[in-house]
Design an enzyme around this catalytic site. Structure first.
Site, PDB file in Angstrom:
ATOM      1  CD  GLN A  70      -3.091  -0.464  -0.068  1.00  0.00           C
ATOM      2  OE1 GLN A  70      -3.155   0.701  -0.433  1.00  0.00           O
ATOM      3  NE2 GLN A  70      -3.822  -1.420  -0.614  1.00  0.00           N
ATOM      4  CB  SER A  71       4.077   2.055  -1.617  1.00  0.00           C
ATOM      5  OG  SER A  71       4.835   3.200  -1.934  1.00  0.00           O
ATOM      6  CG  ASN A  72       0.395   6.603   0.671  1.00  0.00           C
ATOM      7  OD1 ASN A  72      -0.734   6.281   0.341  1.00  0.00           O
ATOM      8  ND2 ASN A  72       0.819   6.536   1.922  1.00  0.00           N
TER       9      ASN A  72
END
Ligand SMILES: *Cc1c(COP(=O)(O)O)cnc(C)c1O
Length: 331
Positions: free
Chosen positions: A79-81
């Site tokens: 879930q890397s922004n």
């Protein structure tokens, strides 16, 4: 500072707004001493729902284009922004984007497929591989870059979080924005991970001769290690700008008491901070960074780290779409 010589791609809506958190401040003052709280809305930097990586990418993508790159490679958690914002920046400049994602927690189907992952795919990025926890992500990126070079491509490898001296320039610029905004700022508080945000702010305030302090709420590393990482990057950032000043270790303040079990794992304090800000201000934080960062700010207020007459700016570093990968934490 002299920005005209440094290549920048205008990818975001910057400067971002700075707003008073009137209702949150009122709520907290009923319970004890509390400074005046403000929020720097770096969740509103545009570009596919915004966030702090947009600022860094303005300088990183300019560097990539200067070097003739045709593909951006980067890495992060599932879930890397940062991965999502890199995918958007690549799309906005007609570059290819290849992502490597590290499985740092055991997530459910929403964690694996919704939120940022959905947007990575929508933005046309290739998720090359999901790797197990503690993989040497930098090495895997270099391997991928080598294979692409052999095929005639010009890859540009962006380390996790975009935290290089070039990326940190985005937060040197933010320090200048804050310095130029009306009114004094005693403290800036935000979530710190790969360290580019805090390093850029500390370097920027140092370069400006500002008295504003910066407190990073760690989401991953213990205090000692995080202080070292931020301090080293802040010094390299000043070097990169040819500014001949040193940064005192005491100018890097980090609180590591809000990490919980580890990076990406929800905590009870994060859940209540996200709900409190949603319900007093109508503002959505995120589960991995700004929620823990706000929990850290609330903790610092409770411990009376600030004076009541202080003005404290919380930087909302973005990540709201991550909420959709963490629905189970709020159910
Ligand atoms: C990456 C990120 C941070 C941390 O910034 P660093 O520069 O990596 O320390 C904070 N908040 C959000 C939402 C992020 O995506």
């Amino acid at each position: 500072m002299e920005w005209s010589d440094i290549p920048r791609e205008y990818l975001g809506t910057i400067p971002s707004p700075l707003q008073p958190l009137t209702r949150l401040t009122e709520y907290l003052r009923k319970r004890g001493p509390c400074p005046s709280l403000w929020m720097k809305r770096d969740d509103c930097t545009g570009l596919a729902t915004g966030g702090n990586k947009v600022r860094k990418l303005e300088f990183l993508v300019a560097d990539a284009l200067r070097l003739g790159a045709d593909v951006l490679i980067t890495q992060g958690a599932v879930q890397s922004n940062h991965a999502r914002q890199t995918a958007a920046a690549a799309a906005a400049r007609g570059l290819d984007c290849q992502l490597l994602l590290e499985q740092r927690i055991e997530g459910d189907a929403e964690y694996e497929n919704s939120g940022n992952v959905l947007l990575d795919q929508l933005l046309g990025a290739t998720i090359v591989e999901k790797l197990p926890l503690d993989s040497d992500m930098q090495e895997v990126m270099e391997g991928l870059a080598g294979r692409l070079r052999a095929q005639g491509h010009v890859p540009y490898v962006i380390p996790g979080g975009g935290s290089t001296p070039v990326g940190a320039l985005g937060y040197v610029l933010c320090a200048e924005e804050l310095q130029n905004s009306a009114g004094k700022i005693d403290y800036v508080v935000h979530a710190t991970g790969s360290a580019g945000t805090q390093a850029g702010l500390v370097a920027g305030f140092r370069a400006l001769g500002s008295a504003t302090r910066v407190l990073g709420i760690s989401v991953r590393q213990p205090m000692e290690a995080q202080v070292n990482t931020v301090h080293e990057l802040a010094e390299r950032t000043l070097d990169y700008m040819n500014i001949n000043k040193v940064i005192a270790r005491g100018d890097v303040e980090v609180d590591d008491r809000f990490i919980g079990r580890g990076y990406g794992y929800p905590t009870a304090e994060m859940v209540s901070a996200v709900k409190l800000v949603a319900r007093t201000e109508g503002i959505l934080l995120d589960p991995v960074y700004s929620g823990k960062g706000m929990a850290g700010l609330l903790g610092a207020i409770a411990e009376q780290r600030f004076r009541s007459q202080d003005d404290v700016v919380f930087i909302h570093t973005g990540g709201t779409v991550g909420l959709f990968g963490y629905r189970s934490a709020f159910a």
